[in-house]
Enzyme design. Structure first.
Site, PDB file in Angstrom:
ATOM      1  CE  LYS A  20      54.854  45.733  53.592  1.00 30.32           C
ATOM      2  NZ  LYS A  20      55.617  44.731  52.888  1.00 30.32           N
ATOM      3  CD  GLU A  54      43.131  51.980  44.236  1.00 23.11           C
ATOM      4  OE1 GLU A  54      44.091  52.472  44.866  1.00 23.11           O
ATOM      5  OE2 GLU A  54      43.292  51.225  43.267  1.00 23.11           O
ATOM      6  N   GLY A  64      52.299  42.244  51.189  1.00 24.61           N
ATOM      7  CA  GLY A  64      50.863  42.529  51.171  1.00 24.61           C
ATOM      8  C   GLY A  64      50.006  41.290  50.955  1.00 24.61           C
ATOM      9  NE  ARG A  65      52.486  38.693  45.705  1.00 26.86           N
ATOM     10  CZ  ARG A  65      53.212  39.785  45.517  1.00 26.86           C
ATOM     11  NH1 ARG A  65      52.681  40.961  45.765  1.00 26.86           N
ATOM     12  NH2 ARG A  65      54.464  39.715  45.092  1.00 26.86           N
ATOM     13  CD  GLU A  79      50.166  42.234  43.602  1.00 22.38           C
ATOM     14  OE1 GLU A  79      49.494  43.120  43.051  1.00 22.38           O
ATOM     15  OE2 GLU A  79      50.190  42.075  44.837  1.00 22.38           O
ATOM     16  CG  HIS A 113      25.124  23.601  35.319  1.00 28.53           C
ATOM     17  ND1 HIS A 113      24.366  22.620  34.740  1.00 28.53           N
ATOM     18  CD2 HIS A 113      25.437  23.164  36.569  1.00 28.53           C
ATOM     19  CE1 HIS A 113      24.183  21.643  35.603  1.00 28.53           C
ATOM     20  NE2 HIS A 113      24.826  21.940  36.726  1.00 28.53           N
ATOM     21  CE  LYS A 170      49.657  50.456  43.055  1.00 31.95           C
ATOM     22  NZ  LYS A 170      50.446  50.085  44.222  1.00 31.95           N
TER      23      LYS A 170
END
Ligand code: F6P
Length: 501
Positions: free
Chosen positions: A184, A190, A243-244, A329, A360, A470
């Site tokens: 965005k 990264e 963003g999300r 978030e 399990h 960050k």
């Protein structure tokens, strides 16, 4: 404390079994069928009385006003001074925002048509590079739906750990790979590093013009151009799409390419159906709203610190990580919109996995542990494979049995073999895992998150909590003038020697 919370907290707490025996109409009151999905809240402690009190709470919190603000493009994200217009991507929102989203979708479609027509050569693979909301949604979609379509191979890379990129490109031919840089802001460390390494990989793989095989998916087109992406290959989306919440925009590119444009349109249409349901259904028959009431009840009245989601369908194995970002978030906040303390617990910790595997591994704790964990089961009536139908029957039988066992429990004179029961669960049963239903399911989760935020009076659309870490990483990576605590300094010295000092 306001009146509705006082009523909710003082209400009688009857066990689930009693709620069923006392009300033969319970199922019809607590089950909602919408957009090809059955939402069954009957195995939660929600009662008609609680529902009434929560509806009152929603009035006090002006949930309906907030909802109208969301759909009409008002500046609901007040800390960042912008609207939150993900629903405009699905055609539900302010007319000018819907028109803009449609134009940008048309541009995305034209690029996909061009790729299919061979404008980029014989592209067979798409390497999507992004992180957080720029990766989790597309990854979930491609993983859930892409395996049937089989048009283009899509790999989604997010981690800055080069191992992730190395694995993603392992089976890819550089000449046949399109690199999609999804960010965005087009500033995320990264993503930028992974993008540069992917360009180097193309070059090393014999591609004469690596930038010619790169496209950008972003709300900052000028930064993408500055990075070197040709303007004609930048697919922008609106700054007002968080963003999300962005998989509906050009961030969904790898899904649209892998599944085909008509499947992507069906996804949007399914989400739009859920938008209309959330916007217009009365609160007490509104699936995202009821889910938020359940969330608030367990987090704020019964003290549940977590909520577990188990997809009983391999196609939905990435649901849990997708939801973790969406819910935590968005609503992992401590202050209200006006800056005052939230005053009560906000987002519970979302965790989960896939059934039957999780049975399990972690279900022991759910059945006999000391923590109260509201559980959510998500399953599909139709299977996603062509093997013996017995597989799917076993899958569903196990899913339904777990919900029943959590609720019923079983007494034994041997305390080790006793199950307390009365443990709540919600079951979400899809007709099938296909684009339309999945679109509706994801929109349901978005609106549930929003409804929770409205009840709490918090802003689900900012994420300042991620900034400090960050900044510290940047400072650590910079000129080394900033001093850290002794533990951190020692770790840096151990890992980097003198190189950062
Ligand atoms: O780290 C948080 C975050 O800002 C997320 O909200 C976002 O989805 C992700 O980083 C990636 O951001 P961008 O799309 O700008 O690269």
């Amino acid at each position: 404390m306001n009146d509705a919370w006082a009523r909710i907290e003082s209400m009688e707490r009857l066990p689930l079994a009693r709620l069923f025996s006392a009300d033969s109409e319970r199922l019809s009151k607590m089950v909602i069928e919408e957009s090809g999905i059955r939402f069954d809240f009957s195995k939660t402690h929600l009662t008609p009385e609680l529902l009434g009190a929560f509806t009152e709470l929603a009035d006090e919190a002006d949930l309906e006003g907030a909802r109208e603000g969301l759909f009409s493009g008002r500046e609901v994200n007040i800390t960042e001074a912008r609207a939150a217009e993900h629903s405009a991507e699905r055609g539900q929102g302010a007319p000018e925002s819907v028109a803009r989203a449609q134009n940008l979708h048309a541009r995305m479609r034209a690029l996909i048509d061009a790729i299919e027509a061979g404008a980029f050569g014989q592209i067979r693979h798409v390497l999507h590079i992004g992180i957080g909301g720029s990766a989790l949604g597309p990854d979930f979609l491609v993983d859930a739906l892409g395996r049937i379509a089989g048009r283009f191979d899509a790999a989604i890379v997010s981690n800055v750990d080069g191992t992730a990129l190395e694995e993603a490109v392992a089976g890819f031919d550089p000449e046949a790979t399109l690199v999609a840089i999804a960010s965005k802001t087009f500033t995320t460390t990264e993503t930028m590093l992974n993008a540069r390494s992917a360009l180097a990989w193309l070059g090393e793989g014999g591609v004469a013009d690596p930038y010619g095989q790169v496209i950008a998916l972003t709300a900052s087109p000028e930064r993408a151009v500055e990075f070197g992406v040709d303007e004609t290959r930048v697919l922008p989306f609106s700054e007002t799409v968080g963003g999300r919440y962005s998989l509906w925009s050009s961030i969904g590119f790898p899904a649209a390419l892998a599944l085909g444009w008509s499947a992507f349109e069906e996804l949007l249409e399914g989400a739009a159906e859920m938008d209309r349901h959330f916007r217009f259904a009365p609160l007490e028959r509104n699936a995202p709203v009821l889910a938020a009431f359940v969330d608030r009840y367990y987090a704020n009245v019964r003290g549940a610190e977590t909520r577990a989601v188990f997809a009983y369908d391999e196609r939905l194995r990435l649901l849990s990580p997708y939801l973790q970002q969406l819910e935590m978030e968005s609503n992992g906040k401590s202050v209200r919109l006006d800056g005052r303390p939230a005053g009560r617990d906000t987002a519970p910790i979302t965790w989960g996995g896939v059934g039957t595997d999780a049975q399990h591994a972690v279900f022991q704790l759910l059945h006999q542990g000391t923590h109260l964990v509201p559980v959510e089961f998500v399953a599909s009536v139709e299977p996603g494979h062509r093997f013996d139908p017995e597989h799917h029957r076993q899958l569903l039988v196990n899913c339904f049995a777990q919900g029943a066992a959590l609720m019923a429990g079983r007494h034994s004179d041997d305390p080790h073999r006793s199950y307390p029961g009365d443990r709540p669960s919600t079951t979400i049963l899809l007709d099938d895992v296909e684009p339309r239903t999945l679109g509706a399911l994801i929109a349901f989760y978005e609106h549930r998150t929003f409804a929770n935020a409205a009840l709490l009076g918090i802003n689900p659309f900012d994420q300042f909590g991620v900034e400090l870490g960050k900044e510290m990483a940047k400072a650590m990576d910079g000129d080394g003038e900033l001093e850290f605590d002794p533990s951190t300094e020692a770790l840096m010295a151990r890992a980097f020697g003198d190189s950062l000092e």
